[in-house]
Scaffold this motif. Structure first.
Motif, PDB file in Angstrom:
ATOM      1  N   TYR A  42     -18.945 -11.423  -2.088  1.00 20.55           N
ATOM      2  CA  TYR A  42     -18.554 -10.733  -0.862  1.00 20.55           C
ATOM      3  C   TYR A  42     -18.572  -9.224  -1.116  1.00 20.55           C
ATOM      4  CZ  TYR A  42     -16.564 -15.291   0.459  1.00 20.55           C
ATOM      5  OH  TYR A  42     -16.370 -16.625   0.741  1.00 20.55           O
ATOM      6  N   LEU A  43     -19.018  -8.478  -0.114  1.00 20.19           N
ATOM      7  CA  LEU A  43     -18.976  -7.028  -0.188  1.00 20.19           C
ATOM      8  C   LEU A  43     -17.586  -6.564   0.249  1.00 20.19           C
ATOM      9  CD1 LEU A  43     -20.581  -4.408  -0.714  1.00 20.19           C
ATOM     10  CD2 LEU A  43     -21.153  -4.400   1.732  1.00 20.19           C
ATOM     11  N   ASP A  44     -16.933  -5.808  -0.596  1.00 22.09           N
ATOM     12  CA  ASP A  44     -15.571  -5.339  -0.327  1.00 22.09           C
ATOM     13  C   ASP A  44     -15.627  -4.026   0.452  1.00 22.09           C
ATOM     14  OD1 ASP A  44     -12.945  -4.559  -0.298  1.00 22.09           O
ATOM     15  OD2 ASP A  44     -12.744  -4.329  -2.469  1.00 22.09           O
ATOM     16  N   GLY A 339     -14.902  10.785   6.194  1.00 20.73           N
ATOM     17  CA  GLY A 339     -15.380  10.322   4.902  1.00 20.73           C
ATOM     18  C   GLY A 339     -15.669   8.831   4.937  1.00 20.73           C
ATOM     19  N   LEU A 340     -15.430   8.174   3.803  1.00 21.09           N
ATOM     20  CA  LEU A 340     -15.663   6.724   3.741  1.00 21.09           C
ATOM     21  C   LEU A 340     -14.438   5.962   4.242  1.00 21.09           C
ATOM     22  CD1 LEU A 340     -17.727   6.055   0.483  1.00 21.09           C
ATOM     23  CD2 LEU A 340     -18.361   5.534   2.868  1.00 21.09           C
ATOM     24  N   TRP A 341     -14.058   6.248   5.457  1.00 23.85           N
ATOM     25  CA  TRP A 341     -12.872   5.648   6.063  1.00 23.85           C
ATOM     26  C   TRP A 341     -13.063   5.647   7.566  1.00 23.85           C
ATOM     27  CZ3 TRP A 341      -7.228   7.889   5.646  1.00 23.85           C
ATOM     28  CH2 TRP A 341      -6.304   6.847   5.742  1.00 23.85           C
ATOM     29  N   ALA A 342     -13.028   4.471   8.169  1.00 23.62           N
ATOM     30  CA  ALA A 342     -13.264   4.383   9.609  1.00 23.62           C
ATOM     31  C   ALA A 342     -12.383   3.319  10.240  1.00 23.62           C
ATOM     32  CB  ALA A 342     -14.737   4.069   9.891  1.00 23.62           C
ATOM     33  N   GLU A 363     -19.987 -13.854   6.941  1.00 25.25           N
ATOM     34  CA  GLU A 363     -21.234 -13.156   6.613  1.00 25.25           C
ATOM     35  C   GLU A 363     -21.159 -12.486   5.236  1.00 25.25           C
ATOM     36  OE1 GLU A 363     -24.056 -12.990   8.383  1.00 25.25           O
ATOM     37  OE2 GLU A 363     -23.267 -14.255   9.992  1.00 25.25           O
ATOM     38  N   ARG A 364     -20.085 -12.788   4.489  1.00 25.36           N
ATOM     39  CA  ARG A 364     -19.867 -12.290   3.122  1.00 25.36           C
ATOM     40  C   ARG A 364     -19.517 -10.802   3.084  1.00 25.36           C
ATOM     41  NH1 ARG A 364     -19.662 -17.016   3.100  1.00 25.36           N
ATOM     42  NH2 ARG A 364     -20.905 -18.469   1.846  1.00 25.36           N
ATOM     43  N   VAL A 365     -18.778 -10.361   4.089  1.00 24.00           N
ATOM     44  CA  VAL A 365     -18.266  -8.986   4.125  1.00 24.00           C
ATOM     45  C   VAL A 365     -16.768  -9.059   4.372  1.00 24.00           C
ATOM     46  CG1 VAL A 365     -18.273  -6.784   5.367  1.00 24.00           C
ATOM     47  CG2 VAL A 365     -20.423  -7.982   4.941  1.00 24.00           C
ATOM     48  N   LEU A 366     -15.986  -8.321   3.575  1.00 24.00           N
ATOM     49  CA  LEU A 366     -14.533  -8.356   3.697  1.00 24.00           C
ATOM     50  C   LEU A 366     -13.992  -7.041   4.235  1.00 24.00           C
ATOM     51  CD1 LEU A 366     -13.590 -10.199   0.375  1.00 24.00           C
ATOM     52  CD2 LEU A 366     -13.892 -11.173   2.665  1.00 24.00           C
ATOM     53  N   VAL A 367     -13.331  -7.117   5.381  1.00 23.14           N
ATOM     54  CA  VAL A 367     -12.606  -5.994   5.968  1.00 23.14           C
ATOM     55  C   VAL A 367     -11.236  -6.523   6.373  1.00 23.14           C
ATOM     56  CG1 VAL A 367     -14.702  -4.896   6.831  1.00 23.14           C
ATOM     57  CG2 VAL A 367     -13.413  -6.444   8.328  1.00 23.14           C
ATOM     58  N   LYS A 368     -10.401  -5.651   6.931  1.00 24.53           N
ATOM     59  CA  LYS A 368      -9.081  -6.096   7.393  1.00 24.53           C
ATOM     60  C   LYS A 368      -8.798  -5.462   8.742  1.00 24.53           C
ATOM     61  CE  LYS A 368      -5.456  -8.650   6.406  1.00 24.53           C
ATOM     62  NZ  LYS A 368      -4.922  -8.739   7.772  1.00 24.53           N
ATOM     63  N   ASP A 369      -8.172  -6.255   9.568  1.00 22.52           N
ATOM     64  CA  ASP A 369      -7.825  -5.792  10.906  1.00 22.52           C
ATOM     65  C   ASP A 369      -6.512  -5.032  10.897  1.00 22.52           C
ATOM     66  OD1 ASP A 369      -5.547  -8.053  12.039  1.00 22.52           O
ATOM     67  OD2 ASP A 369      -6.787  -8.607  10.326  1.00 22.52           O
ATOM     68  N   THR A 370      -6.273  -4.313  11.957  1.00 21.55           N
ATOM     69  CA  THR A 370      -4.975  -3.728  12.238  1.00 21.55           C
ATOM     70  C   THR A 370      -4.838  -3.665  13.747  1.00 21.55           C
ATOM     71  OG1 THR A 370      -3.485  -1.858  11.794  1.00 21.55           O
ATOM     72  CG2 THR A 370      -5.776  -1.318  12.219  1.00 21.55           C
ATOM     73  N   HIS A 371      -3.653  -3.706  14.252  1.00 23.76           N
ATOM     74  CA  HIS A 371      -3.332  -3.595  15.673  1.00 23.76           C
ATOM     75  C   HIS A 371      -4.458  -3.980  16.637  1.00 23.76           C
ATOM     76  CE1 HIS A 371       0.291  -1.796  14.229  1.00 23.76           C
ATOM     77  NE2 HIS A 371      -0.377  -0.826  13.632  1.00 23.76           N
ATOM     78  N   GLY A 372      -4.330  -5.128  17.256  1.00 20.20           N
ATOM     79  CA  GLY A 372      -5.255  -5.528  18.316  1.00 20.20           C
ATOM     80  C   GLY A 372      -6.647  -5.820  17.822  1.00 20.20           C
ATOM     81  N   SER A 373      -7.610  -5.116  18.375  1.00 24.40           N
ATOM     82  CA  SER A 373      -9.014  -5.376  18.054  1.00 24.40           C
ATOM     83  C   SER A 373      -9.615  -4.325  17.131  1.00 24.40           C
ATOM     84  CB  SER A 373      -9.839  -5.449  19.352  1.00 24.40           C
ATOM     85  OG  SER A 373      -9.453  -6.568  20.122  1.00 24.40           O
ATOM     86  N   THR A 374      -8.783  -3.670  16.345  1.00 25.87           N
ATOM     87  CA  THR A 374      -9.266  -2.638  15.430  1.00 25.87           C
ATOM     88  C   THR A 374      -9.500  -3.218  14.039  1.00 25.87           C
ATOM     89  OG1 THR A 374      -8.055  -0.928  16.631  1.00 25.87           O
ATOM     90  CG2 THR A 374      -8.754  -0.404  14.397  1.00 25.87           C
ATOM     91  N   ILE A 375     -10.633  -2.870  13.443  1.00 21.83           N
ATOM     92  CA  ILE A 375     -10.876  -3.197  12.036  1.00 21.83           C
ATOM     93  C   ILE A 375     -11.035  -1.887  11.278  1.00 21.83           C
ATOM     94  CG2 ILE A 375     -11.936  -5.439  12.506  1.00 21.83           C
ATOM     95  CD1 ILE A 375     -14.672  -4.112  11.969  1.00 21.83           C
ATOM     96  N   ARG A 376     -10.660  -1.938   9.997  1.00 22.92           N
ATOM     97  CA  ARG A 376     -10.774  -0.765   9.136  1.00 22.92           C
ATOM     98  C   ARG A 376     -11.908  -0.961   8.143  1.00 22.92           C
ATOM     99  NH1 ARG A 376      -4.553  -1.001   7.519  1.00 22.92           N
ATOM    100  NH2 ARG A 376      -5.076  -3.179   7.887  1.00 22.92           N
ATOM    101  N   ILE A 377     -12.670   0.075   7.932  1.00 22.83           N
ATOM    102  CA  ILE A 377     -13.755   0.047   6.950  1.00 22.83           C
ATOM    103  C   ILE A 377     -13.484   1.155   5.939  1.00 22.83           C
ATOM    104  CG2 ILE A 377     -16.225   0.364   6.565  1.00 22.83           C
ATOM    105  CD1 ILE A 377     -16.698  -0.794   9.356  1.00 22.83           C
ATOM    106  N   ALA A 378     -13.309   0.767   4.679  1.00 29.00           N
ATOM    107  CA  ALA A 378     -12.993   1.740   3.624  1.00 29.00           C
ATOM    108  C   ALA A 378     -13.525   1.215   2.298  1.00 29.00           C
ATOM    109  CB  ALA A 378     -11.481   1.973   3.538  1.00 29.00           C
ATOM    110  N   PRO A 379     -14.837   1.281   2.092  1.00 28.76           N
ATOM    111  CA  PRO A 379     -15.412   0.729   0.854  1.00 28.76           C
ATOM    112  C   PRO A 379     -15.045   1.567  -0.363  1.00 28.76           C
ATOM    113  CG  PRO A 379     -17.069   1.939   2.076  1.00 28.76           C
ATOM    114  CD  PRO A 379     -15.849   1.897   2.954  1.00 28.76           C
ATOM    115  N   PRO A 380     -15.181   1.011  -1.556  1.00 24.62           N
ATOM    116  CA  PRO A 380     -15.042   1.836  -2.762  1.00 24.62           C
ATOM    117  C   PRO A 380     -16.022   3.004  -2.704  1.00 24.62           C
ATOM    118  CG  PRO A 380     -15.145  -0.497  -3.337  1.00 24.62           C
ATOM    119  CD  PRO A 380     -15.490  -0.397  -1.878  1.00 24.62           C
ATOM    120  N   LEU A 381     -15.610   4.134  -3.249  1.00 21.87           N
ATOM    121  CA  LEU A 381     -16.464   5.328  -3.202  1.00 21.87           C
ATOM    122  C   LEU A 381     -17.727   5.159  -4.040  1.00 21.87           C
ATOM    123  CD1 LEU A 381     -13.748   8.138  -3.498  1.00 21.87           C
ATOM    124  CD2 LEU A 381     -14.398   6.747  -1.511  1.00 21.87           C
TER     125      LEU A 381
END
Length: 401
Positions: A42-44, A339-342, A363-381
């Motif tokens: 999985y892509l973190d 930056g690498l944060w969305a 689909e082998r991609v790991l993200v995490k949700d927050t409040h409602g329908s928002t997802i956060r994307i913050a991969p390793p640099l």
């Protein structure tokens, strides 16, 4: 049952349900990739909420930890050890400050900042005993201790934990007028996140952070910047405040400072502020331990090259450009970040943030949700552009489906 199902069932039976993790069981990880107990990769794209800025199993950090493990791991602060002075000196220099008070977790560092501000208020500013006030922002996330959730506006974090700790006033995030009106002669500090991560990666309007700095200087109030998630390279600068040329009175650091190897946090400030402490007035058995200092020293050395900040800025521009193309097309409503944060607001008709995260996991991609329908994307640099694009392609696949 499969190995995944067995592990999840055992965890749910024997651990408190204070988290709702995605149904994946990680067994190993390297760089920006994690492998589960059944061999699936999985892509973190979460990076441990920025604790893994330098990726999983970063060789420099693992080698630093291994070398220290062979020497000494813990002395407590009852004794000096040979990594402590270098850690404090180097971290203070990285921050442009003078003194460091090391702890372990981010919440401990925030608690330390609160205690520091209050003691400074009584000893230096002259606030009457027991009257110190600290101003915070709505929708904040600074941790989960009893004192910290006392000034949270998140019902999930706060409900059923009262009675709450007094001494805090909450104002709307980004509202300088409200901040000015809330200040009194008993205000000792303003504690804010330069970018609110848990709230959905909220970036305040230009001028807000310089305005906070100006107001706090005018009123002899400490500006405390919680850069636990936003700091140490994540936004394309060492600190998020640098984007607007702001220097606070106090940095609160954690997560990436431990390199994803050990928990390390710290409050960094001037001698005139941290100098209010005397022996016995605050402490931590594990805070500033040799293993933590060895890893954090390597983190600081890596940041001093500027390589990771530049990488976060370059790949971050690419990330936001690609996400911006999705916005307005019906599937994505808003994209925020730096930056690498969305933070990506998915159209509610497509599903909740949790549901989108689960579909991405398939689909082998790991993200995490927050409040409602928002997802956060913050991969390793350290993620490659190719891997980042692969992950974004999977996001497009999920949204188009």
């Amino acid at each position: 049952m499969s190995a995944t199902e067995t592990a999840i069932a055992s965890a749910e039976a024997h651990s408190a349900h204070n988290y709702h993790p995605l149904p994946v069981v990680v067994a190993s990880a390297e760089g920006a990739w994690m492998t589960d107990v059944e061999g699936r990769r999985y892509l973190d794209l979460l990076a441990g909420y920025s604790a893994l800025n330098f990726g999983h199993g970063n060789r420099r950090l693992i080698d630093a930890a291994r070398a220290q493990l062979e020497r000494v791991t813990l002395t407590s602060r009852a004794f000096h050890h040979d990594r402590f002075a270098d850690f404090c000196t180097e971290l203070a220099a990285l921050c442009g400050m003078e003194m460091v008070l090391p702890m372990n977790t981010g919440a401990e560092a925030v608690e330390t900042a609160v205690k520091t501000a209050r003691k400074w208020g009584y000893r230096v500013k002259g606030v009457p005993d027991g009257m110190a006030k600290i101003i915070v922002a709505s929708d904040n996330f600074h941790g989960r201790t009893t004192t910290i959730i006392s000034f949270s506006t998140d019902p999930e974090a706060r409900a059923d934990y009262g009675p709450y700790t007094p001494g805090f006033e909450i104002v709307p995030y980004g509202d300088l007028t409200a901040l000015r009106e809330a200040m009194t002669e008993n205000t000792v500090a303003v504690l804010i996140e330069p970018i609110q991560g848990e709230a959905g990666v909220l970036v305040p309007r230009a001028g807000y952070l310089p305005g906070v700095r100006e107001l706090t200087r005018e009123r002899n109030v400490l500006f405390i910047a919680d850069e636990i998630q936003s700091g140490l390279g994540r936004t394309g600068k060492t600190f998020a405040l640098e984007h607007e040329g702001v220097v606070p009175d106090m940095y609160v650091l954690g997560k990436a400072l431990g390199g994803g190897v050990v928990p390390v946090s710290a409050v960094v400030s001037s001698a005139g502020i941290l100098g209010v402490f005397k022996p016995g007035e605050h402490g931590s058995t594990f805070g500033g331990n040799p293993l933590a200092c060895a890893v954090a020293l390597e983190v600081i050395a890596m940041l001093r090259t500027g390589e990771y900040q530049e990488r976060a800025a370059e790949l971050g521009d690419h990330l936001h450009r690609e996400l911006g193309l999705l916005a307005g097309g019906g599937a994505v409503e808003t994209v925020r970040g730096r930056g690498l944060w969305a933070g990506v607001d998915i159209a509610p008709a497509l599903g909740t943030g949790r549901e989108i995260s689960e579909r991405l996991m398939e689909e082998r991609v790991l993200v995490k949700d927050t409040h409602g329908s928002t997802i956060r994307i913050a991969p390793p640099l350290v993620i490659s552009k190719e891997d980042l694009d692969w992950g974004l392609d999977r996001l497009r696949t999920v949204l188009s489906a």
